[in-house]
Design a protein around this motif. Structure first.
Motif, PDB file in Angstrom:
ATOM      1  N   PRO A  25      14.140  16.394   3.523  1.00 34.63           N
ATOM      2  CA  PRO A  25      14.511  14.996   3.665  1.00 34.63           C
ATOM      3  C   PRO A  25      13.772  14.127   2.643  1.00 34.63           C
ATOM      4  O   PRO A  25      12.686  14.465   2.194  1.00 34.63           O
ATOM      5  CB  PRO A  25      14.092  14.640   5.091  1.00 34.63           C
ATOM      6  N   LEU A  26      14.391  12.985   2.329  1.00 35.27           N
ATOM      7  CA  LEU A  26      13.814  12.095   1.326  1.00 35.27           C
ATOM      8  C   LEU A  26      14.033  10.657   1.756  1.00 35.27           C
ATOM      9  O   LEU A  26      15.164  10.231   1.998  1.00 35.27           O
ATOM     10  CB  LEU A  26      14.477  12.333  -0.032  1.00 35.27           C
ATOM     11  N   TYR A  27      12.931   9.903   1.874  1.00 33.63           N
ATOM     12  CA  TYR A  27      13.032   8.459   2.086  1.00 33.63           C
ATOM     13  C   TYR A  27      13.298   7.802   0.726  1.00 33.63           C
ATOM     14  O   TYR A  27      12.581   8.061  -0.251  1.00 33.63           O
ATOM     15  CB  TYR A  27      11.738   7.890   2.646  1.00 33.63           C
TER      16      TYR A  27
ATOM     17  N   SER B 243      10.826  14.558  13.534  1.00 37.41           N
ATOM     18  CA  SER B 243       9.521  14.425  12.888  1.00 37.41           C
ATOM     19  C   SER B 243       9.534  13.363  11.790  1.00 37.41           C
ATOM     20  O   SER B 243       8.494  12.773  11.493  1.00 37.41           O
ATOM     21  CB  SER B 243       9.057  15.768  12.304  1.00 37.41           C
ATOM     22  N   ASP B 244      10.685  13.086  11.197  1.00 32.96           N
ATOM     23  CA  ASP B 244      10.752  12.025  10.184  1.00 32.96           C
ATOM     24  C   ASP B 244      11.414  10.763  10.720  1.00 32.96           C
ATOM     25  O   ASP B 244      11.296   9.696  10.129  1.00 32.96           O
ATOM     26  CB  ASP B 244      11.495  12.506   8.929  1.00 32.96           C
ATOM     27  N   ASN B 245      12.098  10.857  11.868  1.00 32.62           N
ATOM     28  CA  ASN B 245      12.668   9.678  12.538  1.00 32.62           C
ATOM     29  C   ASN B 245      12.595   9.895  14.052  1.00 32.62           C
ATOM     30  O   ASN B 245      13.550  10.394  14.665  1.00 32.62           O
ATOM     31  CB  ASN B 245      14.104   9.428  12.114  1.00 32.62           C
ATOM     32  N   PRO B 246      11.491   9.510  14.672  1.00 32.60           N
ATOM     33  CA  PRO B 246      11.346   9.712  16.117  1.00 32.60           C
ATOM     34  C   PRO B 246      12.000   8.630  16.961  1.00 32.60           C
ATOM     35  O   PRO B 246      11.953   8.696  18.186  1.00 32.60           O
ATOM     36  CB  PRO B 246       9.822   9.687  16.308  1.00 32.60           C
TER      37      PRO B 246
ATOM     38  N   TYR C 125       8.960   6.461   8.643  1.00 36.14           N
ATOM     39  CA  TYR C 125       7.796   7.072   8.003  1.00 36.14           C
ATOM     40  C   TYR C 125       6.521   6.770   8.793  1.00 36.14           C
ATOM     41  O   TYR C 125       5.677   7.649   8.991  1.00 36.14           O
ATOM     42  CB  TYR C 125       7.640   6.575   6.566  1.00 36.14           C
ATOM     43  N   SER C 126       6.366   5.550   9.266  1.00 38.78           N
ATOM     44  CA  SER C 126       5.102   5.178   9.908  1.00 38.78           C
ATOM     45  C   SER C 126       4.866   5.927  11.214  1.00 38.78           C
ATOM     46  O   SER C 126       3.724   6.070  11.651  1.00 38.78           O
ATOM     47  CB  SER C 126       5.048   3.663  10.157  1.00 38.78           C
TER      48      SER C 126
ATOM     49  N   ARG D 283       5.718  16.393   6.186  1.00 36.07           N
ATOM     50  CA  ARG D 283       6.354  15.079   6.133  1.00 36.07           C
ATOM     51  C   ARG D 283       7.023  14.869   4.773  1.00 36.07           C
ATOM     52  O   ARG D 283       6.545  15.342   3.748  1.00 36.07           O
ATOM     53  CB  ARG D 283       5.329  13.986   6.420  1.00 36.07           C
ATOM     54  N   PRO D 284       8.151  14.127   4.762  1.00 38.35           N
ATOM     55  CA  PRO D 284       8.960  13.995   3.542  1.00 38.35           C
ATOM     56  C   PRO D 284       8.273  13.196   2.444  1.00 38.35           C
ATOM     57  O   PRO D 284       7.310  12.454   2.682  1.00 38.35           O
ATOM     58  CB  PRO D 284      10.214  13.253   4.023  1.00 38.35           C
ATOM     59  N   ALA D 285       8.840  13.326   1.264  1.00 44.92           N
ATOM     60  CA  ALA D 285       8.475  12.450   0.152  1.00 44.92           C
ATOM     61  C   ALA D 285       9.226  11.137   0.291  1.00 44.92           C
ATOM     62  O   ALA D 285      10.206  11.017   1.029  1.00 44.92           O
ATOM     63  CB  ALA D 285       8.826  13.117  -1.173  1.00 44.92           C
TER      64      ALA D 285
END
Length: 464
Positions: free
Chosen positions: A59-61, A350-353, A416-417, A427-429
């Motif tokens: 995944p990538l923000y 894990s990247d968007n709870p 992300y936070s 965790r993503p970049a």
């Protein structure tokens, strides 16, 4: 070309175009700089999202700098337009705290609202002046309080323990300690119970029934420089009346403080303006929200015959939320006849709870087939070992295949936070994009990063 308004940010500069000229409801939620290129692929900030995934992985923000800066300016310019007194917009960095985001907010003239020593340290390292930093929190550690005092930022005092601790310290510190007092206004609003903070039954802030005792205590400690009062009613709020009600309550507090010889110069009305996560969401514009708050403060001060205080607010979600999307790579799928089709991606809770925590609803597009008809309703599943790891329960999308790039929209706030290493996923970049340039602002974690803090006692080691 069709003009659209992305989630939470109002601008006439946003255009999406494709070969058919059609814009879907989901596409209307994209960041300001989004467009569809000649290859029918999504671009943000002049960067092809599919190419970004090839370069940085998923995944990538992906943060659109134009959207973030535009929202900052809309807040700042609205206060200049509607409030004749001084004002200061603070970015609520709990929404997304990292060096790059804090630096952009600072460059746009915003201060920073921080809620921990880590967020305070990050803002300082990003170059934010201490006089524009405000430390919140309902249980600040002694170390965090000391860091705040040493750095010179303002401490928003939340309870008696903090107030008495600072009162005891004040006699041994050679300069005044700059504080604000957080009070619970007792104002209800329609939002998720976990993010509703203004009602009396809240862990945050002094009980307003103790106001006289609090003001008396502060007035007896001259080294506590109480510059302001703070209140916050919640998050992801579309209603404007609760903020108007808050203004009236806070001005009454301001008037009461003067009876104790306290010269309160600042009122901080918090934040909480919601954004569009779906086409059904209809939040007020940033300008309309600011106008309402300013008018309410002006009216309340006029009624009490008080001079206008310096007016502060703390938006977070409405600054960063619409500025970011998260790109995933599609993997496996599973069709249960007559029930649903699951489409799995390489990320999830894990990247968007927020979906599993708040039952939050998102929309998505497929970045490599933007004009394809959306003929399937599927459930977007994450890859974690949890049945509840569902990003979107009903996503209307084109038929997808493994390798497609799914982009979930409006993921800047609290993704992300709140990200974790659940199932030991790295965790993503994150990249920030502008004018065709993509810059890394968060490196992707590695497996080595995952064990960096682990300690293996010698007696457990199997090495010879």
């Amino acid at each position: 070309m069709v003009s659209t308004h992305p989630a939470g940010v109002q601008s006439g500069r946003q255009y999406l175009a494709n070969s058919t000229g059609a814009v879907s409801p989901n596409q209307q939620l994209l960041p300001l700089s989004a467009r569809i290129n000649n290859s029918d692929r999504l671009e943000i900030g002049g960067c092809d999202v599919t190419t970004l995934v090839q370069q940085f992985g998923s995944p990538l923000y992906i943060v659109d700098e134009d959207t973030l800066r535009t929202a900052c300016r809309q807040y700042r310019e609205a206060f200049q337009k509607y409030y004749p007194g001084s004002s200061q917009v603070l970015y609520a960095s709990k929404a997304w705290s990292c060096l790059a985001v804090c630096a952009i907010a600072h460059q746009e003239g915003l201060g920073i609202d921080v809620v921990s020593g880590g967020e305070l340290y990050t803002a300082l390292q990003a170059g934010v002046s201490p006089d524009k930093l405000y430390l919140h929190g309902n249980n600040k550690s002694l170390e965090e309080l000391k860091l705040a005092i040493d750095s010179g930022c303002t401490i928003v005092v939340d309870n008696w323990y903090e107030l008495q601790t600072l009162g005891n310290w004040s006699s041994s510190i050679d300069h005044p300690i700059r504080i604000m007092l957080r009070l619970t206004p007792g104002i209800e609003c329609h939002t998720h119970e976990y993010i509703r903070t203004g009602h009396l039954d809240s862990k945050f802030g002094f009980d307003p029934n103790e106001l006289d005792k609090v003001f008396a205590f502060v007035s007896q400690h001259s080294a506590l420089n109480c510059v302001g009062l703070h209140a916050h009613i919640g998050s992801q709020i579309f209603e404007q009346q609760p903020h108007r009600d808050l203004a009236g309550v806070m001005v009454q507090w301001l008037d009461k403080a003067s009876g104790y010889g306290l010269h309160i110069e600042e009122l901080n009305v918090g934040g909480g303006l919601g954004i569009r996560y779906t086409e059904a969401d209809d939040p007020p514009s940033i300008e309309a929200w600011v106008k309402g708050v300013c008018e309410a403060i002006k009216d309340a001060c006029a009624a009490q015959q008080l001079a206008l205080p310096k007016l502060l607010c703390e938006p977070g979600r409405s600054l960063i939320g619409a500025a970011c999307v998260t790109a995933y790579t599609v993997g496996a799928s599973k069709t249960i006849p007559g029930i649903r089709t699951y489409v799995a991606v390489d990320g999830g809770m894990s990247d968007n709870p927020r979906p599993i925590t708040y039952q939050s609803v998102y929309r998505a597009v497929v970045a490599n087939k933007m004009s394809a008809p959306a003929t399937q309703t599927v459930t977007i599943a994450g890859k974690h070992c949890e049945s509840g790891d569902i990003l979107i329960k009903e996503a209307t999308l084109p038929p997808s295949q493994p390798g497609d790039i799914l982009v979930v929209l409006a993921t800047g706030a609290y993704n992300y936070s709140m990200a974790s290493n659940y199932n030991r996923l790295a965790r993503p970049a994150a990249v920030i994009v502008k004018d065709g340039e993509a810059n890394l602002i968060l490196r992707r974690e590695t497996y080595q990063d995952l064990i960096r803090q682990d300690c293996l006692p010698a007696r457990l080691s199997t090495e010879v």
